[in-house]
Design an enzyme around this catalytic site. Structure first.
Site, mmCIF file in Angstrom:
data_model
loop_
_atom_site.group_PDB
_atom_site.id
_atom_site.type_symbol
_atom_site.label_atom_id
_atom_site.label_comp_id
_atom_site.label_asym_id
_atom_site.label_seq_id
_atom_site.Cartn_x
_atom_site.Cartn_y
_atom_site.Cartn_z
ATOM 1 N N ASP A 62 0.858 -1.178 0.000
ATOM 2 C CA ASP A 62 0.000 0.000 0.000
ATOM 3 C C ASP A 62 0.894 1.227 0.000
ATOM 4 O OD1 ASP A 62 0.127 0.861 3.087
ATOM 5 O OD2 ASP A 62 -0.236 -1.294 3.020
ATOM 6 N N ASP A 151 -9.891 3.618 5.449
ATOM 7 C CA ASP A 151 -8.784 3.528 6.397
ATOM 8 C C ASP A 151 -9.221 4.146 7.722
ATOM 9 O OD1 ASP A 151 -6.441 3.838 7.868
ATOM 10 O OD2 ASP A 151 -5.260 4.582 6.188
ATOM 11 N N GLU A 153 -8.189 4.611 11.620
ATOM 12 C CA GLU A 153 -7.074 4.552 12.567
ATOM 13 C C GLU A 153 -6.865 5.928 13.176
ATOM 14 O OE1 GLU A 153 -3.082 4.420 10.763
ATOM 15 O OE2 GLU A 153 -4.082 4.367 8.817
#
Length: 266
Positions: A62, A151, A153
């Site tokens: 990634d 994503d 986080e």
């Protein structure tokens, strides 16, 4: 790479201090995820040139603009079969290298997908999904495009577990309405368990891309998910065609199943 058990509960991470534009997969874990295992080496990857349609656990990476200019032909020759590429954050930011990376990965025949770095404190899930879908997160059935990825986080952004669940579902529903695909969810066991309460509401909707930096034979799985589909196992990898460190990933399954995920086939 069989799925492992769930992680134990950890203290709720604080609100993210990552400014818009500076997020990437793994950016938030140094500040709030204490259950990651130290990286002491790399798992054995497929030897370049030996990948077959039924090869197990195809390797991936990634990337974002932090990797700089990437030679995608060299990446493909090194045996990398897939890549997730940063596209957007919030409703205002598009990664400056996204367009080049997305096109060049496609031309090199690397199966690629786009990802959105979430900021649940700044706007609704629907607003961010709309921005993502319009700025790189769309999907096409071309054998080389994975569904978009969310994503999650870097802290709980001041949201309760119930509010975070609602935000994620809002993003999911909007993205699916615009693309026809289920969003992939990237997170760590500690973030998901802390910020959603180990919620099981996405387990039948979204493939899980788990972050667990370890050399163990399998990743720890967040509460609420029965298994992971993709695994980010290290943040310090080295790949031909990329200067400096890059995150290393596996698709947990065969190359044929990776292609099925890209093409939305059973």
């Amino acid at each position: 790479m069989a799925a492992a058990g769930t992680a134990s509960a950890t203290p709720v991470p604080v609100a993210s201090s990552i400014p818009v534009g500076q997020g990437y997969m793994g950016a938030g874990y140094a500040q709030d995820n204490k259950d990651f295992k130290p990286v002491t080496g790399q798992l054995q990857l497929n030897t370049p040139g030996t990948v077959t349609p039924d090869a197990a656990n195809p390797p991936g990476i990634d990337v974002s603009h932090y990797q700089g200019s990437i030679n995608w032909s060299s990446v493909k020759a090194a045996g990398i079969q897939f890549a997730y590429i940063k596209a957007t954050e919030s409703t205002t930011y598009k990664d400056p290298d996204f367009s080049a990376n997305y096109l060049n990965a496609y031309n090199a025949k690397v199966i690629r997908g786009a990802y959105h770095f979430a900021h649940p404190d700044l706007s609704s899930g629907a607003a961010q999904a709309t921005y993502f879908a319009a700025n790189g997160g769309a999907w096409s059935a071309d054998n080389l495009t994975l569904p978009g990825m969310l994503d999650l986080e870097g802290g709980c952004y001041g949201l309760s577990a119930a509010s975070m669940q609602s935000w994620i579902l809002d993003f999911y529903n909007t993205y699916k309405a615009k693309t026809g695909r289920d969003i992939v969810i990237y997170t760590s066991p500690s973030w998901w368990n802390s910020c959603t309460g180990g919620w099981s509401g996405m387990s039948t909707r979204s493939p899980l891309f788990v972050a667990d930096w370890t050399t163990a034979a399998s990743p720890v799985i967040p509460g609420g998910f029965p298994y992971a589909t993709l695994w980010q196992y290290a943040d310090n990898g080295s790949v031909s065609g990329i200067s400096g460190a890059v995150d290393r990933d596996y698709f947990i399954g065969t190359s044929a199943r990776l292609l099925a995920l890209a093409n939305n086939t059973p």
